[in-house]
Design an enzyme around this catalytic site. Structure first.
Site, PDB file in Angstrom:
ATOM      1  N   HIS A 173      -7.953  -5.410   7.530  1.00 16.08           N
ATOM      2  CA  HIS A 173      -7.541  -4.449   8.599  1.00 16.08           C
ATOM      3  C   HIS A 173      -7.844  -4.763   9.794  1.00 16.08           C
ATOM      4  CE1 HIS A 173      -6.389  -0.076   9.027  1.00 16.08           C
ATOM      5  NE2 HIS A 173      -7.016  -0.312  10.027  1.00 16.08           N
ATOM      6  N   HIS A 206       0.862  -1.278   0.032  1.00  9.59           N
ATOM      7  CA  HIS A 206       0.068  -0.016   0.086  1.00  9.59           C
ATOM      8  C   HIS A 206       1.007   1.324  -0.097  1.00  9.59           C
ATOM      9  CE1 HIS A 206      -3.944   1.978   1.440  1.00  9.59           C
ATOM     10  NE2 HIS A 206      -3.236   2.768   0.948  1.00  9.59           N
ATOM     11  N   GLU A 230      -2.633  -1.746  -3.108  1.00  7.83           N
ATOM     12  CA  GLU A 230      -3.679  -0.886  -2.460  1.00  7.83           C
ATOM     13  C   GLU A 230      -3.389   0.634  -2.695  1.00  7.83           C
ATOM     14  OE1 GLU A 230      -5.121  -4.079   0.832  1.00  7.83           O
ATOM     15  OE2 GLU A 230      -4.089  -2.183   1.435  1.00  7.83           O
TER      16      GLU A 230
END
Length: 237
Positions: free
Chosen positions: A190, A43, A70
């Site tokens: 997450h 990410h 991401e």
């Protein structure tokens, strides 16, 4: 089968703290795949405080499982993804100064923008996923964007589960059921961890992939990375 994709951002954070190349993120990605991980997630953020854009390019030839990138589709991010052509791009509405992802897309408000982005990625052979909160209206909105998958934002579940509130799984299960009905693939990520991943998996129908970084790397400090990857794989089966 639910695939385990290991987010290696924290490895880059550790590397960057000393300014050198230890630990090496490419080698770590190769190792977690060897240990059984079925994907690698990164990410990159605009300030490159952990994963750098160059890392994304360096990893391209070394990720032979699923490569998931991401991020918020700003121009620099979008151009990078189109050049690399990973297996999947996961669109996340990060603010520039966000410490970590803290909300899903409003798929209704941002429908036109998401439609445009998703069409461009899909035309280039890249599977798309949209980061969303566990809200049925947002799942319906995601369907309208043309995305292939959604990624359920699981921080609220993880927090409530740690407090003993197992009812927190219900909105996630309902959203997964709706996504399945609409033909959307279901990912999640997450704050998922060894403590909650098996419960989550058991209650989410059609869960295709989990992306886990912070908890997995933290657990590995005590238990070892190869062991932890195998522990996750057992719980996901």
């Amino acid at each position: 089968m639910t695939k385990l994709s290991v987010n290696i951002n924290k490895i880059a954070t550790l590397r960057n703290s000393r300014g050198g190349d230890m630990p090496n993120v490419v080698q770590f990605a190769k190792d977690v795949q060897k240990f059984g991980a079925e994907g690698v997630t990164i990410h990159p953020r605009p300030d490159e405080r952990h994963i750098r854009y160059q890392d994304a390019y360096d990893l391209k030839s070394e990720v032979y499982t699923e490569y998931n990138i991401e991020g918020n589709p700003i121009e620099k991010f979008t151009n990078m993804v189109l050049e690399i052509k990973p297996t999947q791009v996961t669109l996340v509405p990060d603010a520039v100064d966000a410490i970590t992802s803290n909300a899903g897309w409003d798929t209704i408000k941002h429908k036109d923008f998401l439609v445009e982005m998703i069409q461009e990625f899909k035309q280039n052979g890249i599977r798309t996923s949209v980061f969303v909160d566990p809200d049925l209206k947002q799942i319906e909105g995601a369907k309208e964007t043309g995305t292939d998958r959604i990624e359920l934002y699981t921080e609220a579940f993880a927090h409530q589960y740690s407090l003993g509130n197992h009812e927190a799984i219900k909105p996630y299960a309902a959203c997964a059921e709706l996504a399945n009905e609409l033909g959307l693939g279901v990912n999640a990520g997450h704050d998922l961890s060894l403590d909650n991943i098996q419960f989550f998996k058991q209650h989410i129908p059609g869960l295709l992939e989990v992306s886990i970084g912070h908890a997995l790397i933290s657990e590995s400090l005590y238990l070892g990375i190869e062991n932890v990857v195998q522990m996750y794989l057992r719980k996901l089966k």
